[in-house]
Design a protein around this motif. Sequence first.
Motif, short mmCIF file in Angstrom:
data_model
loop_
_atom_site.label_atom_id
_atom_site.label_comp_id
_atom_site.label_asym_id
_atom_site.label_seq_id
_atom_site.Cartn_x
_atom_site.Cartn_y
_atom_site.Cartn_z
N ARG A 13 1.83 -2.99 9.10
CA ARG A 13 3.00 -2.14 9.27
C ARG A 13 3.07 -1.10 8.15
NH1 ARG A 13 8.14 -5.84 11.28
NH2 ARG A 13 7.16 -6.62 13.18
N ASN A 17 3.21 2.93 8.66
CA ASN A 17 4.28 3.76 8.09
C ASN A 17 3.69 4.89 7.24
OD1 ASN A 17 6.12 2.02 9.27
ND2 ASN A 17 6.54 0.87 7.40
N TRP A 246 17.23 0.61 9.05
CA TRP A 246 17.39 -0.02 10.38
C TRP A 246 18.77 0.36 10.94
CZ3 TRP A 246 16.76 -6.12 10.96
CH2 TRP A 246 17.02 -6.50 12.27
N GLU A 247 19.82 0.20 10.13
CA GLU A 247 21.17 0.45 10.62
C GLU A 247 21.47 1.95 10.73
OE1 GLU A 247 24.08 -2.13 8.77
OE2 GLU A 247 23.05 -3.89 9.61
N GLY A 249 19.22 3.91 11.83
CA GLY A 249 18.38 4.34 12.96
C GLY A 249 17.17 5.14 12.54
N THR A 250 16.81 5.11 11.25
CA THR A 250 15.63 5.86 10.80
C THR A 250 14.39 4.98 10.71
OG1 THR A 250 16.55 5.65 8.57
CG2 THR A 250 16.81 7.74 9.67
N CYS A 251 14.54 3.70 11.05
CA CYS A 251 13.35 2.88 11.30
C CYS A 251 13.73 1.85 12.35
CB CYS A 251 12.82 2.21 10.02
SG CYS A 251 13.69 0.74 9.48
N VAL A 252 12.73 1.25 12.96
CA VAL A 252 12.99 0.18 13.93
C VAL A 252 12.55 -1.14 13.30
CG1 VAL A 252 12.81 1.64 15.98
CG2 VAL A 252 10.75 0.53 15.05
N PRO A 253 13.16 -2.25 13.74
CA PRO A 253 12.80 -3.54 13.12
C PRO A 253 11.29 -3.80 13.12
CG PRO A 253 14.69 -3.81 14.58
CD PRO A 253 14.25 -2.38 14.72
N ASP A 254 10.60 -3.36 14.18
CA ASP A 254 9.16 -3.62 14.27
C ASP A 254 8.33 -2.86 13.25
OD1 ASP A 254 9.51 -5.43 16.26
OD2 ASP A 254 8.79 -4.12 17.88
N SER A 255 8.96 -1.90 12.55
CA SER A 255 8.20 -1.17 11.54
C SER A 255 8.53 -1.65 10.12
CB SER A 255 8.50 0.33 11.66
OG SER A 255 9.82 0.60 11.23
#
Lengths: 366, 366
Positions: A13, A17, A246-247, A249-255
């Motif tokens: 990951r 990134n 994450w909160e 919205g600038t990354c997703v949990p999978d990243s």
Amino acid sequence: MRDTSYLAVDEQRLEANLAAMAAHADALGVALRPHAKTHKSLEVARRQLAHGAVGLTVATVAEAEIFAAGGCRDLFLAYPIWAEGPRADRLRALARIARLRVGADSVEGVRMLAAAVRAGRRGEAPASALEGAAPLAIAVEVDSGHHRSGLAPERAAEVAAAALDAGLAVDGVFTFPGHSYGVGAGAAAAADEARALAIARDALTAAGIPCPVVSGGSTPSAGAAEGGVLTELRPGVYVFGDAQQWELGTCVPDSIALTAHATVVSRRDGVVVVDAGSKALGADRPGWASGFGRVLEVPEARITALSEHHATIALPPGIAAPALGSRLRLVPNHVCSAVNLADELVVERDGVEVSTWPVSARGANT
Amino acid sequence: MRDTSYLAVDEQRLEANLAAMAAHADALGVALRPHAKTHKSLEVARRQLAHGAVGLTVATVAEAEIFAAGGCRDLFLAYPIWAEGPRADRLRALARIARLRVGADSVEGVRMLAAAVRAGRRGEAPASALEGAAPLAIAVEVDSGHHRSGLAPERAAEVAAAALDAGLAVDGVFTFPGHSYGVGAGAAAAADEARALAIARDALTAAGIPCPVVSGGSTPSAGAAEGGVLTELRPGVYVFGDAQQWELGTCVPDSIALTAHATVVSRRDGVVVVDAGSKALGADRPGWASGFGRVLEVPEARITALSEHHATIALPPGIAAPALGSRLRLVPNHVCSAVNLADELVVERDGVEVSTWPVSARGANT
């Protein structure tokens, strides 16, 4: 099996990134100079440079010393350094082994920097890695809406002119749009950043001072950054991601590439307590965050309280509480704070430990 | 002159704080077993023992290892340890060099502890410092209103009986009244603590299980603690004090013994920015606090924002902003977090540096 708590990095990951931000900077046509305060790791820094970063950003002279000693010879100390006492000598020593750019937001600050450089002129080698190059360059910090350090962009030329008068070089201007840290705030902060930097750049140009570097960037604003004004981006958190991103919205949990591994040590109806607290995750908790971090395996869960070695995790109805002894991966709110609490990062590939990386610049506060 | 930021201890204030809490415990007729998580320092621990402390409290096995190796052989690991994996072996090794009491709030937890002790029985020396003594004692953690770990006090005997069945010794019961951290909450939390501990002690007695140790205490509740139920106090923060205690009224500014020394690096109307941020002070910020810490020299000032290396300090009208380059002493909100960020504490007497003490247990999270 390692004893918890510890910080683990998902190497795949991380690589994804690094590649994604490098591609983003390429697409914008700007240089990428990532902030190393996030990872404080020579290994991650080397990977950033291998992905095309032009150099690193750091926050303290101590961080600069560690990354310079580790082989990174192009450093931006993006902080209004007050170059007095031992720090003056340390800056001079640094400038002999690295191309060094230092932030400034006051005439007094640049005069102190220039005095620090001059103090070493007699009997010392020039404070520059490159024969004939300017001994030390500054970049003028301007405020784009975060209201921390940085002067009004209209006034950038005052500091730049003082630097030139004092015998320093001027690279250009920079800002940190920290007000990007708010739900839905990234795009507006990026626009503020571009506006402030354009004003500052134009102020220098109007004063006859070249401004090759126009540097901005934070992870939440980087996605909305435009190449028109900026010549350089300085995101930090993107390497790992965290619960704030994450909160936002600038990354997703999978990243998310860094988590704190923790064990369930106490359990009651709808609540478990795990053995990673603020001394592992950091205590950062902005008003807009849903809690003190997140749980990677249980996105519905919330960390409702944090002590030094306890995270209290509330589970919504219908989600079974993990058993005593279960291991969970916690996502810190602010990964920079979490990394700075650890001596090493445990590196995993496909969930299997393959290495450890020292947090070389941990605690480098001077 | 040292480069900022760094943490400094006022040795005379520290000594006065140590003496005052020792006298308070004496007056109550209870044993003092201070929590070493606050200072993580062998030097401070030795002084606590010299002032009559019966032993130390710690939060992790790693802290216990460091203080045991440093000569403290009577330790209470006041945490519901899950004794699996390498931690089981580490606990066994510890119990051979120190008198060890471990927290427990579940039957599963004490069974895991007992299994850890048994696993070493064959071919190893007994897991106890004292020939013939019980190998490991537990204390049952009960919830007195903080709602973190700890079971309902009425159920304390379930865990104690399971410990005896599994071959462990039982020292008694304990709680952490963490809900004392609120303005005016100390006395009520102390009353809750006494009530919960009396119920838990009586539950053990009713089950025929002796309960010589009844342990409570936090710095904000210690002042209101009564000797009737408690046999032992475990305050931590009192050694240094911090901005939380200042604002809770449980210490006065003149007794605060640890500050972060910082330099003014940026300045505008009514605001200065100094070079100590969340990586020096910690990011703790409870809702009732007035900001992210305080300024010892300027009690009217408020730290309105904190970045990793910036504290933004607002000054009320009529208070002159300190000049660029001025040094200020910041009081962290939560001193335990600040100490855990530093490699060493700079020790001062009458404002003059006389020594440095390593933060030996910094980062001891496992």
